[in-house]
Every structure is written in structure tokens, then in C-alpha cells.
Write a protein that holds these residues in place. Sequence first.
Motif, PDB file in Angstrom:
ATOM      1  N   GLN A  40       0.979  -0.747   0.289  1.00 23.50           N
ATOM      2  CA  GLN A  40      -0.016  -0.064  -0.344  1.00 23.50           C
ATOM      3  C   GLN A  40       0.883   1.871  -0.173  1.00 23.50           C
ATOM      4  O   GLN A  40       2.321   1.381   0.387  1.00 23.50           O
ATOM      5  CB  GLN A  40      -0.463   0.047   0.918  1.00 23.50           C
ATOM      6  N   TYR A  47       6.347   2.342  -0.435  1.00 22.35           N
ATOM      7  CA  TYR A  47       4.646   1.548  -0.357  1.00 22.35           C
ATOM      8  C   TYR A  47       5.386   0.402   0.900  1.00 22.35           C
ATOM      9  O   TYR A  47       7.033   0.347   0.832  1.00 22.35           O
ATOM     10  CB  TYR A  47       4.659   0.798  -1.507  1.00 22.35           C
ATOM     11  N   LYS A  59      -2.949  -0.176  -3.369  1.00 23.43           N
ATOM     12  CA  LYS A  59      -3.778  -0.110  -1.768  1.00 23.43           C
ATOM     13  C   LYS A  59      -3.121   1.019  -1.619  1.00 23.43           C
ATOM     14  O   LYS A  59      -2.460   1.324  -1.028  1.00 23.43           O
ATOM     15  CB  LYS A  59      -3.910  -1.191  -1.392  1.00 23.43           C
ATOM     16  N   GLU A  61      -3.247   4.057   1.214  1.00 26.09           N
ATOM     17  CA  GLU A  61      -3.059   4.213   2.938  1.00 26.09           C
ATOM     18  C   GLU A  61      -4.528   4.754   3.197  1.00 26.09           C
ATOM     19  O   GLU A  61      -5.189   5.456   2.144  1.00 26.09           O
ATOM     20  CB  GLU A  61      -2.114   5.201   2.954  1.00 26.09           C
TER      21      GLU A  61
END
Length: 296
Positions: free
Chosen positions: A134, A150, A293, A295
Motif C-alpha cells: 500500500q 510503499y 492500495k 493508505e
Amino acid sequence: MRKLLILPVALLLFSCEDVIDIEVKDGKQQLVVDAWLTDEPREQQVTLTLSQAYFNQESPQPALGAEVYVVREDSTRFRFTDTDNDGIYTYNPRNRNFLRLNERVVLYIRYNSEEYYSVSQLKRVPVIDSLKYQAITLPIKPADSPKSGYLAQFFANDFEGEGDTYLVRSYKNDVLRERSNEYTLSYDGGLSPGSKSDGMLFLQPVRMGINSGLFVDKDKVTVELHSIPLDAYYFLSQVQSQTNNGGIFATPPANIPSNVFNLDPESAEKPLGLFFVSKVTRYTAIIDKNNVKSED
């Protein structure tokens, strides 16, 4: 009154600058065994060296001329040879039948007329199901990684039944994170015994222990999950504790108890080090900024 009391204490704490000379005597040289074998069909190594003085910064002296065997329960022997005369004894198995699940194996070493042995067992290891990541932005930029990047985590389920112990290692762009604070030990999918995580998804601190700073787009992330016997779990835990032991209240370093023994219990020659065997599973992913994805 409080200021008057604080000042003498502060002077006492910061005025102790006397140099103390400590005489350190060299101890007796001992055989040091570094033997971590896996069930993979690749070169397996047993490294034998000799212990050295605490302040000696040179490379350890190799223990040459040893006989080294790994013996299965069915008495099949595999000889490890030091072809380069550097103390690294190797064997190349043809397939994964070199080590068998749940089977105990013995490491046998003969060195300088002394015989040493150790016993380990190949335990089960779960499959890594996936690796996800993410996007995140840190409030302050770290010295050795970007501010934005990430965080990754792997997903695997611990087996049902208490007592499964694991070692989690990771690679960034094929470079192993190998310092003592860069691998994670897990007991039944948690960080320690008593975490009540048996048979569940590995807990988040274990899953996210593969991060060292932030990853960036196109980074390659590889996770290895190794089964390890209980004695290896506690040995590596003590390695972490001693390596990260610091500050004014640090405990003095000491040799970590070995699981390698002299066949003659009366002998004065006591070895150091560790022997254990592992099954291993891996998972590799490439960070892709288009499949991230965000945060929360």
C-alpha cells in the motif's frame, strides 16, 4: 529546594569521565559450527571456523581437514567436502529427498581427533498465499529511504497445532536483508509463545516485518518463510537480543548455548554454533504503482 537537589545529581551523572583500562585475556580456541540446511536441491553448506579474541577484527580462521557428514534416520550418509580449502564444506543434493519431512537428521563432525554431533528435525512450513502493498507518505523523511513509497506484507496461515516456529526473511531487489534486526521470528504465526495465534493468519507485525524503509515503484520484493526447530528459534532470538543489546544498562555479551556437542562429554573441547534444517517457501512480487492500495 527541588532545583538544589537536581543540580548535584546532574553534576554526578555528567562528571564521570575517568578512563578505565580493562585487561581482556584471549580464551581457548573452540570449533564454531554454522550449519543451516534446507530441503532444496541446491548447494548446502556447513561452515567450520575457530573462535577468536573478542577484539580481533580479522576474518575467523577456517577449521580445515574435518570430516563432515549428514546422516538420515535410515542411516543414509551425505558427505560434505571442503573443495576450496576454506572451511566451507558443501554437498549438492540432486532432489528434495535429501531431507524428509518430520525426519530427524544428525550432523557428524570429526576434527582434530574430536567427534562432534547435533540433531535437528525438518518441520512443516505453510505456503505464502500472496504479497500485498500500500502507498504511504511518512511525516518525516528517513535518512536512508524516501518519504513516500510503499509498505508490503505477506499473507500465510499458521498450521493448527501449537509449537510451529518460523524464520521470515526478505529480499529487496535480490539483496537479502541479513542483519539481526532485519529478520523476524515467529511462534505459531505470532511474535512469541503465548500470543494465542495458533492456526490463524500470521499476525500483522510478522507479516510487515519484511519492510526496511519504504519500497518504490518497480522494486522487487521476495519473502522467504522457513520452518525452524524450537532450539533454533531460541538461539536466533538470543542472537537478536545480544546484537541489539546496548546502552548503559546493557548486559555483558556471552556465548549463546550451542546445540552441537562433543561425543565425549568428558572432553574439554566444547563447540559453539548451531545446526538446524528448514523447509522453505517463497513469494516474489514487483511493486506496481498502477496496482496499489492507498493508505487509509
